[in-house]
Design a protein around this motif. Structure first.
Motif, PDB file in Angstrom:
ATOM      1  N   UNK A   1       0.828  -1.211   0.000  1.00  0.00           N
ATOM      2  CA  UNK A   1       0.000   0.000   0.000  1.00  0.00           C
ATOM      3  C   UNK A   1       0.863   1.261   0.000  1.00  0.00           C
ATOM      4  N   UNK A   2       1.996   1.199   0.688  1.00  0.00           N
ATOM      5  CA  UNK A   2       2.851   2.380   0.804  1.00  0.00           C
ATOM      6  C   UNK A   2       3.501   2.781  -0.522  1.00  0.00           C
ATOM      7  N   UNK A   3       3.665   1.826  -1.434  1.00  0.00           N
ATOM      8  CA  UNK A   3       4.278   2.194  -2.724  1.00  0.00           C
ATOM      9  C   UNK A   3       3.396   3.173  -3.495  1.00  0.00           C
ATOM     10  N   UNK A   4       2.119   3.273  -3.106  1.00  0.00           N
ATOM     11  CA  UNK A   4       1.199   4.204  -3.762  1.00  0.00           C
ATOM     12  C   UNK A   4       1.250   5.596  -3.132  1.00  0.00           C
ATOM     13  N   UNK A   5       1.959   5.722  -2.008  1.00  0.00           N
ATOM     14  CA  UNK A   5       2.023   7.011  -1.316  1.00  0.00           C
ATOM     15  C   UNK A   5       3.043   7.912  -2.019  1.00  0.00           C
ATOM     16  N   UNK A   6       2.668   9.152  -2.332  1.00  0.00           N
ATOM     17  CA  UNK A   6       3.570  10.023  -3.102  1.00  0.00           C
ATOM     18  C   UNK A   6       4.810  10.437  -2.309  1.00  0.00           C
ATOM     19  N   UNK A   7       5.905  10.598  -3.031  1.00  0.00           N
ATOM     20  CA  UNK A   7       7.122  11.148  -2.439  1.00  0.00           C
ATOM     21  C   UNK A   7       8.149  10.129  -2.002  1.00  0.00           C
ATOM     22  N   UNK A   8       7.847   8.824  -2.158  1.00  0.00           N
ATOM     23  CA  UNK A   8       8.763   7.780  -1.694  1.00  0.00           C
ATOM     24  C   UNK A   8       9.505   7.139  -2.865  1.00  0.00           C
ATOM     25  N   UNK A   9      10.810   7.126  -2.763  1.00  0.00           N
ATOM     26  CA  UNK A   9      11.634   6.478  -3.781  1.00  0.00           C
ATOM     27  C   UNK A   9      11.841   5.008  -3.459  1.00  0.00           C
ATOM     28  N   UNK A  10      12.026   4.690  -2.200  1.00  0.00           N
ATOM     29  CA  UNK A  10      12.236   3.321  -1.731  1.00  0.00           C
ATOM     30  C   UNK A  10      11.713   3.239  -0.297  1.00  0.00           C
ATOM     31  N   UNK A  11      11.316   2.051   0.125  1.00  0.00           N
ATOM     32  CA  UNK A  11      10.736   1.956   1.469  1.00  0.00           C
ATOM     33  C   UNK A  11      10.792   0.528   1.988  1.00  0.00           C
TER      34      UNK A  11
ATOM     35  N   UNK B   1      -3.607   5.590   4.657  1.00  0.00           N
ATOM     36  CA  UNK B   1      -3.675   4.147   4.867  1.00  0.00           C
ATOM     37  C   UNK B   1      -4.941   3.679   5.567  1.00  0.00           C
ATOM     38  N   UNK B   2      -5.658   4.586   6.215  1.00  0.00           N
ATOM     39  CA  UNK B   2      -6.811   4.183   7.026  1.00  0.00           C
ATOM     40  C   UNK B   2      -7.855   3.415   6.230  1.00  0.00           C
ATOM     41  N   UNK B   3      -8.113   3.808   5.004  1.00  0.00           N
ATOM     42  CA  UNK B   3      -9.120   3.116   4.194  1.00  0.00           C
ATOM     43  C   UNK B   3      -8.575   1.853   3.533  1.00  0.00           C
ATOM     44  N   UNK B   4      -7.271   1.624   3.659  1.00  0.00           N
ATOM     45  CA  UNK B   4      -6.627   0.513   2.968  1.00  0.00           C
ATOM     46  C   UNK B   4      -6.199  -0.618   3.888  1.00  0.00           C
ATOM     47  N   UNK B   5      -5.918  -0.264   5.159  1.00  0.00           N
ATOM     48  CA  UNK B   5      -5.375  -1.251   6.096  1.00  0.00           C
ATOM     49  C   UNK B   5      -6.045  -1.129   7.459  1.00  0.00           C
ATOM     50  N   UNK B   6      -6.018  -2.219   8.209  1.00  0.00           N
ATOM     51  CA  UNK B   6      -6.463  -2.174   9.604  1.00  0.00           C
ATOM     52  C   UNK B   6      -5.569  -1.213  10.387  1.00  0.00           C
ATOM     53  N   UNK B   7      -6.111  -0.614  11.430  1.00  0.00           N
ATOM     54  CA  UNK B   7      -5.375   0.401  12.198  1.00  0.00           C
ATOM     55  C   UNK B   7      -4.053  -0.138  12.745  1.00  0.00           C
ATOM     56  N   UNK B   8      -4.071  -1.384  13.225  1.00  0.00           N
ATOM     57  CA  UNK B   8      -2.860  -1.911  13.863  1.00  0.00           C
ATOM     58  C   UNK B   8      -1.728  -2.155  12.857  1.00  0.00           C
ATOM     59  N   UNK B   9      -2.046  -2.143  11.558  1.00  0.00           N
ATOM     60  CA  UNK B   9      -1.023  -2.365  10.539  1.00  0.00           C
ATOM     61  C   UNK B   9      -0.335  -1.067  10.105  1.00  0.00           C
ATOM     62  N   UNK B  10      -0.929   0.064  10.430  1.00  0.00           N
ATOM     63  CA  UNK B  10      -0.396   1.352   9.969  1.00  0.00           C
ATOM     64  C   UNK B  10       0.845   1.721  10.776  1.00  0.00           C
ATOM     65  N   UNK B  11       1.984   2.018  10.110  1.00  0.00           N
ATOM     66  CA  UNK B  11       3.205   2.385  10.836  1.00  0.00           C
ATOM     67  C   UNK B  11       2.988   3.583  11.756  1.00  0.00           C
ATOM     68  N   UNK B  12       3.568   3.493  12.931  1.00  0.00           N
ATOM     69  CA  UNK B  12       3.459   4.577  13.913  1.00  0.00           C
ATOM     70  C   UNK B  12       4.708   5.460  13.933  1.00  0.00           C
ATOM     71  N   UNK B  13       5.747   5.001  13.239  1.00  0.00           N
ATOM     72  CA  UNK B  13       6.998   5.759  13.179  1.00  0.00           C
ATOM     73  C   UNK B  13       7.503   5.764  11.739  1.00  0.00           C
ATOM     74  N   UNK B  14       8.298   6.777  11.420  1.00  0.00           N
ATOM     75  CA  UNK B  14       8.896   6.859  10.080  1.00  0.00           C
ATOM     76  C   UNK B  14      10.281   7.477  10.196  1.00  0.00           C
ATOM     77  N   UNK B  15      11.235   6.901   9.463  1.00  0.00           N
ATOM     78  CA  UNK B  15      12.624   7.366   9.505  1.00  0.00           C
ATOM     79  C   UNK B  15      13.132   7.516   8.076  1.00  0.00           C
ATOM     80  N   UNK B  16      13.628   8.696   7.752  1.00  0.00           N
ATOM     81  CA  UNK B  16      14.212   8.927   6.424  1.00  0.00           C
ATOM     82  C   UNK B  16      15.661   8.458   6.410  1.00  0.00           C
ATOM     83  N   UNK B  17      16.061   7.763   5.350  1.00  0.00           N
ATOM     84  CA  UNK B  17      17.435   7.286   5.198  1.00  0.00           C
ATOM     85  C   UNK B  17      17.902   7.587   3.778  1.00  0.00           C
TER      86      UNK B  17
END
Length: 490
Positions: A405-415, A451-467
């Motif tokens: 699902x995250x590959x559809x989120x804009x602005x991400x080159x790799x994840x 992500x709310x409409x795509x995944x259950x709440x417990x599956x949604x990442x709570x943290x994010x780190x840019x590398x």
């Protein structure tokens, strides 16, 4: 293997099921009669052997009636996970193609067409009860959906033989008696709520007390209630911790409990010993949708203290081994894959025959995918969960499914997503990402909304780190273990 029917003959006036949310109670005689009425209703609606009957609802006694009525017809009951998104449920419903779906207001919220479960009980009461000949005990009667490592949902098929074996295994490990009383608060779309909290008491003619959900203060009141006299309670470690955090927590009020049974997530030793110091056995165990109860700790507090952190021992009815990648059985204290044989092991995956076949070794051992070790005393210890999977609040989360699902989120080159420790939930998802534009950072509120409409709440990442880049090997395969090392260093 119809034990309700048996106990309707042996102890017709003994209490069988109490539904706290709706203030209802049935004896074994009454429950058997209602199931027979439900069987007649399902027959009237065209349900026959092999058909699927689904339910999307919070916990209530109708789950038991629908499941056992389906089993009497050789049909398959499918409890649906209301924590999933509408899109995820759509995939599962399309996969199992149920003949009937019953639901409460959750079905409306999640846009699932369903018959009103509020009308089920009065409809069953109006039917002339029927008791058809017992189908083969090897026919599946329950399908529990669990995500696979590919992120695609799998319907785990459990036969009456499987379910009875889990009942026997837990009765032996959990010291269940005819006078036992189980408080069922775990969601009844889970193995704990639909099987482990239901089948052992029905097997011995004990009592099931159903609660619609876990609320820490209310749960404590019920566990301490001298009228309810709860003996057995299942929860994930996060629920046990939440109960201790309640202002009015008083361990002495829980002395009527035989034990609190926990599993589904790592359980810190310090938290286990807090319960032991209060005189309450808190019993870790190990199980899975495909095999029900596998291991359990003794209820003896001294043994729990000596082996704190272990998930316990098996019963003699189950064969287990720790094996390496070639299938060679490993000696004690060496980590390897847990493999199983026994009548508790699933009879299949719905529409996934090849996946099911691949789940066994050539010599017939079921490959759990979990990494454990066995010590010199025969106690088992979890080393790692299924590859890449992490557990958040007792729920399995597979990174591949989230990443799809995250590959559809804009602005991400790799994840990539991995599980990281969290005080409240045990683990939560952490998204490591490479931005398309240097210096750009994810807005967590936007990510959550996406992500709310795509995944259950417990599956949604709570943290994010840019590398700057993700660790990959020579063929481009992601090396998640390197991300885990990065998490530890942070």
């Amino acid at each position: 293997m119809d034990y309700v029917r048996l106990h309707a003959s042996l102890r017709a006036d003994s209490p069988a099921v109490t539904d706290l949310a709706f203030n209802r109670q049935w004896t074994y005689g009454e429950l058997d009669h209602l199931i027979a009425g439900c069987t007649a209703l399902l027959q009237e609606k065209g349900v026959s052997e092999g058909d699927r009957v689904a339910c999307l609802s919070k916990n209530r006694a109708e789950f038991i009636m629908l499941h056992l009525a389906s089993a009497r017809l050789g049909a398959i009951f499918v409890p649906l996970n209301w924590r999933l998104s509408a899109a995820e449920l759509e995939v599962i419903i399309a996969d199992c193609s149920p003949s009937l779906i019953y639901g409460d207001d959750l079905a409306t919220e999640l846009k699932v067409e369903a018959q009103d479960i509020e009308q089920l009980l009065p409809q069953c009461e109006k039917r002339n009860p029927v008791w058809p000949p017992q189908p083969s005990v090897d026919l599946p009667s329950l399908m529990l959906y669990t995500s696979g490592t590919t992120g695609k949902p799998k319907g785990v098929l459990l036969s009456e033989r499987n379910l009875t074996e889990t009942a026997i295994n837990f009765c032996l490990l959990g010291e269940v008696e005819p006078g036992s009383r189980f408080l069922c608060e775990s969601p009844m779309f889970h193995i704990i709520g639909m099987v482990t909290s239901v089948r052992p008491p029905l097997f011995l003619g004990a009592q099931i007390i159903i609660s619609d959900r876990f609320l820490p203060e209310r749960t404590l009141e019920r566990l301490a209630d001298k009228d309810l006299q709860i003996s057995h309670y299942f929860c994930v470690p996060q629920m046990a911790l939440a109960m201790r955090a309640v202002d009015v927590f008083d361990a002495s009020s829980l002395c009527g409990l035989k034990a609190i049974f926990t599993g589904g997530a790592p359980h810190p030793e310090a938290q286990i010993r807090e319960w032991l110091d209060d005189g309450i056995p808190i019993v870790d165990g190990f199980g899975m949708s495909e095999a029900g109860t596998i291991f359990g700790m003794p209820l003896n507090r001294n043994l729990i203290d000596q082996k704190v952190g272990s998930v316990g021992i098996p019963t003699p009815r189950l064969q287990s081994r720790i094996a390496d990648e070639s299938g060679r059985a490993l000696p004690d204290n060496e980590a390897g894959e847990l493999q199983l044989k026994g009548d508790n092991v699933t009879v299949g995956y719905w529409n996934r025959d090849s996946v099911y076949a691949d789940s066994f070794t050539l010599d017939g051992w079921f490959k759990t995918g979990d990494i454990l070790r066995r010590d010199e005393d025969g106690y088992f210890w979890v080393v790692d969960r299924k590859k890449d999977m992490f557990i958040s609040g007792g729920e399995n989360v597979y990174p591949v499914e989230v990443e799809a699902q995250l590959v559809k989120f804009p602005g991400l080159k790799d994840l990539a997503v991995i599980g990281v420790p969290d005080e409240k939930w045990g683990e939560v998802g952490c998204l490591y990402y490479v931005p398309k534009e240097a210096g750009w950072e994810i807005d967590m509120a936007e990510l959550d909304s996406f992500l709310t409409s795509r995944l259950a709440r417990y599956k949604i990442p709570k943290k994010a780190v840019a590398v700057e880049s993700l660790p990959r090997n020579g063929v481009g395969k992601l090396m998640r273990h390197e991300l885990r090392k990065l998490t530890v260093s942070e």
